[in-house]
Design a protein around this motif. Structure first.
Motif, PDB file in Angstrom:
ATOM      1  N   GLN A  98       0.836  -1.318   0.081  1.00  0.00           N
ATOM      2  CA  GLN A  98       0.005  -0.206   0.002  1.00  0.00           C
ATOM      3  C   GLN A  98       0.934   1.249   0.004  1.00  0.00           C
ATOM      4  O   GLN A  98       1.924   1.261   0.508  1.00  0.00           O
ATOM      5  CB  GLN A  98      -0.887   0.083   1.052  1.00  0.00           C
ATOM      6  CG  GLN A  98      -2.101   1.015   1.102  1.00  0.00           C
ATOM      7  CD  GLN A  98      -2.933   0.939   2.183  1.00  0.00           C
ATOM      8  OE1 GLN A  98      -2.605   0.151   3.260  1.00  0.00           O
ATOM      9  NE2 GLN A  98      -3.854   1.708   2.386  1.00  0.00           N
ATOM     10  N   TYR A 108      -1.845  11.942  -5.920  1.00  0.00           N
ATOM     11  CA  TYR A 108      -1.554  10.656  -5.655  1.00  0.00           C
ATOM     12  C   TYR A 108       0.046   9.852  -5.997  1.00  0.00           C
ATOM     13  O   TYR A 108       0.384  10.514  -6.662  1.00  0.00           O
ATOM     14  CB  TYR A 108      -2.533   9.566  -6.507  1.00  0.00           C
ATOM     15  CG  TYR A 108      -4.068   9.786  -6.340  1.00  0.00           C
ATOM     16  CD1 TYR A 108      -4.600  11.125  -7.287  1.00  0.00           C
ATOM     17  CD2 TYR A 108      -4.830   9.047  -5.525  1.00  0.00           C
ATOM     18  CE1 TYR A 108      -5.911  11.107  -7.040  1.00  0.00           C
ATOM     19  CE2 TYR A 108      -6.219   9.288  -5.519  1.00  0.00           C
ATOM     20  CZ  TYR A 108      -6.650  10.319  -6.135  1.00  0.00           C
ATOM     21  OH  TYR A 108      -7.921  10.673  -6.157  1.00  0.00           O
ATOM     22  N   ALA A 118       2.397   6.329  -6.928  1.00  0.00           N
ATOM     23  CA  ALA A 118       2.218   5.019  -7.323  1.00  0.00           C
ATOM     24  C   ALA A 118       3.600   4.660  -7.795  1.00  0.00           C
ATOM     25  O   ALA A 118       4.617   5.383  -7.734  1.00  0.00           O
ATOM     26  CB  ALA A 118       1.314   4.896  -8.510  1.00  0.00           C
ATOM     27  N   THR A 119       3.791   3.343  -7.738  1.00  0.00           N
ATOM     28  CA  THR A 119       5.188   2.975  -8.246  1.00  0.00           C
ATOM     29  C   THR A 119       5.263   3.213  -9.875  1.00  0.00           C
ATOM     30  O   THR A 119       4.373   3.121 -10.760  1.00  0.00           O
ATOM     31  CB  THR A 119       5.272   1.156  -8.191  1.00  0.00           C
ATOM     32  OG1 THR A 119       4.093   0.672  -8.579  1.00  0.00           O
ATOM     33  CG2 THR A 119       5.556   1.329  -6.734  1.00  0.00           C
ATOM     34  N   ASP A 138       2.823   3.623 -17.266  1.00  0.00           N
ATOM     35  CA  ASP A 138       2.507   2.245 -16.700  1.00  0.00           C
ATOM     36  C   ASP A 138       3.126   2.534 -15.144  1.00  0.00           C
ATOM     37  O   ASP A 138       4.098   2.488 -14.729  1.00  0.00           O
ATOM     38  CB  ASP A 138       3.444   1.237 -17.386  1.00  0.00           C
ATOM     39  CG  ASP A 138       3.000  -0.093 -17.044  1.00  0.00           C
ATOM     40  OD1 ASP A 138       3.809  -1.071 -17.613  1.00  0.00           O
ATOM     41  OD2 ASP A 138       2.001  -0.193 -16.346  1.00  0.00           O
ATOM     42  N   SER A 139       1.902   2.415 -14.435  1.00  0.00           N
ATOM     43  CA  SER A 139       2.061   2.474 -12.960  1.00  0.00           C
ATOM     44  C   SER A 139       1.389   1.360 -12.298  1.00  0.00           C
ATOM     45  O   SER A 139       0.419   0.657 -12.694  1.00  0.00           O
ATOM     46  CB  SER A 139       1.707   3.905 -12.528  1.00  0.00           C
ATOM     47  OG  SER A 139       0.164   3.803 -12.458  1.00  0.00           O
ATOM     48  N   GLY A 140       1.742   1.161 -10.818  1.00  0.00           N
ATOM     49  CA  GLY A 140       1.222   0.285 -10.195  1.00  0.00           C
ATOM     50  C   GLY A 140       0.045   0.912  -9.472  1.00  0.00           C
ATOM     51  O   GLY A 140      -0.336   1.977  -9.890  1.00  0.00           O
ATOM     52  N   PRO A 141      -0.867   0.178  -8.737  1.00  0.00           N
ATOM     53  CA  PRO A 141      -2.095   0.730  -8.117  1.00  0.00           C
ATOM     54  C   PRO A 141      -1.689   2.210  -7.211  1.00  0.00           C
ATOM     55  O   PRO A 141      -0.811   2.379  -6.514  1.00  0.00           O
ATOM     56  CB  PRO A 141      -2.630  -0.192  -7.193  1.00  0.00           C
ATOM     57  CG  PRO A 141      -1.741  -1.479  -7.592  1.00  0.00           C
ATOM     58  CD  PRO A 141      -0.287  -1.076  -8.159  1.00  0.00           C
ATOM     59  N   TRP A 142      -2.827   3.147  -7.464  1.00  0.00           N
ATOM     60  CA  TRP A 142      -2.662   4.419  -6.784  1.00  0.00           C
ATOM     61  C   TRP A 142      -2.945   4.226  -5.099  1.00  0.00           C
ATOM     62  O   TRP A 142      -3.874   3.388  -4.863  1.00  0.00           O
ATOM     63  CB  TRP A 142      -3.518   5.462  -7.087  1.00  0.00           C
ATOM     64  CG  TRP A 142      -3.198   5.844  -8.568  1.00  0.00           C
ATOM     65  CD1 TRP A 142      -2.719   5.240  -9.643  1.00  0.00           C
ATOM     66  CD2 TRP A 142      -4.058   7.003  -9.496  1.00  0.00           C
ATOM     67  NE1 TRP A 142      -3.000   5.920 -10.729  1.00  0.00           N
ATOM     68  CE2 TRP A 142      -3.489   6.921 -10.578  1.00  0.00           C
ATOM     69  CE3 TRP A 142      -5.027   7.837  -8.951  1.00  0.00           C
ATOM     70  CZ2 TRP A 142      -4.000   7.973 -11.589  1.00  0.00           C
ATOM     71  CZ3 TRP A 142      -5.304   8.754  -9.701  1.00  0.00           C
ATOM     72  CH2 TRP A 142      -5.030   8.800 -11.122  1.00  0.00           C
ATOM     73  N   GLY A 143      -1.914   4.710  -4.685  1.00  0.00           N
ATOM     74  CA  GLY A 143      -2.704   4.696  -3.256  1.00  0.00           C
ATOM     75  C   GLY A 143      -3.531   5.747  -2.685  1.00  0.00           C
ATOM     76  O   GLY A 143      -4.234   6.400  -3.700  1.00  0.00           O
ATOM     77  N   GLN A 144      -3.963   6.070  -1.630  1.00  0.00           N
ATOM     78  CA  GLN A 144      -4.873   6.948  -1.078  1.00  0.00           C
ATOM     79  C   GLN A 144      -4.288   8.167  -1.250  1.00  0.00           C
ATOM     80  O   GLN A 144      -3.048   8.580  -1.124  1.00  0.00           O
ATOM     81  CB  GLN A 144      -5.203   6.751   0.339  1.00  0.00           C
ATOM     82  CG  GLN A 144      -6.088   7.801   0.889  1.00  0.00           C
ATOM     83  CD  GLN A 144      -6.604   7.371   2.562  1.00  0.00           C
ATOM     84  OE1 GLN A 144      -6.260   6.375   2.895  1.00  0.00           O
ATOM     85  NE2 GLN A 144      -6.776   8.709   2.926  1.00  0.00           N
TER      86      GLN A 144
END
Length: 125
Positions: free
Chosen positions: A2, A94, A96-97, A111-117
């Motif tokens: 997360q 936000y 993200a990775t 191209d990214s990983g899931p966004w955090g809060q």
């Protein structure tokens, strides 16, 4: 796994804020990180990225010279220092990775990983 952004708030034009992106459940230092922002009714905008080592940083033209990204891998945190803020910077931010590894200005964060809060930044007098 997360990511959580924090540090937003209400600031007057010309003011500053520092956002933090903290990771839980994984080692942030293994990844390039990207900051996005999204204002109501607007498309997501890529703001900045930093490579895993911190040796390479990239910025959107809209924030170049005003924002600065950094990281402290020992604290598992990435920062976004925002200076000379403008009303147009108002958005939810936000992190993200960045799966593009923060390599090119034209493609970072595509191209990214899931966004955090996210965290709300409002620039208004």
């Amino acid at each position: 796994v997360q990511l959580q952004a924090s540090g937003g708030g209400l600031v007057q034009p010309g003011g500053s804020l520092r956002l933090s992106c903290a990771a839980s459940g994984f080692t942030l230092g293994h990844y390039a990180i990207v900051w996005f922002r999204q204002a109501p009714g607007k498309e997501r905008e890529r703001v900045s990225c930093i490579s895993s080592s911190g040796g390479r940083t990239l910025y959107a033209d809209s924030v170049k010279g005003r924002f600065s990204i950094s990281r402290d891998n020992a604290k598992n945190t990435v920062y976004l220092q925002m200076n000379s803020l403008k009303p147009d910077d108002t958005a939810v931010y936000y992190c993200a990775t960045d799966l593009t590894h923060c390599t090119y200005g034209s493609t970072f964060g595509t191209d990214s990983g899931p966004w955090g809060q996210g965290t709300q930044v409002t620039v208004s007098s």
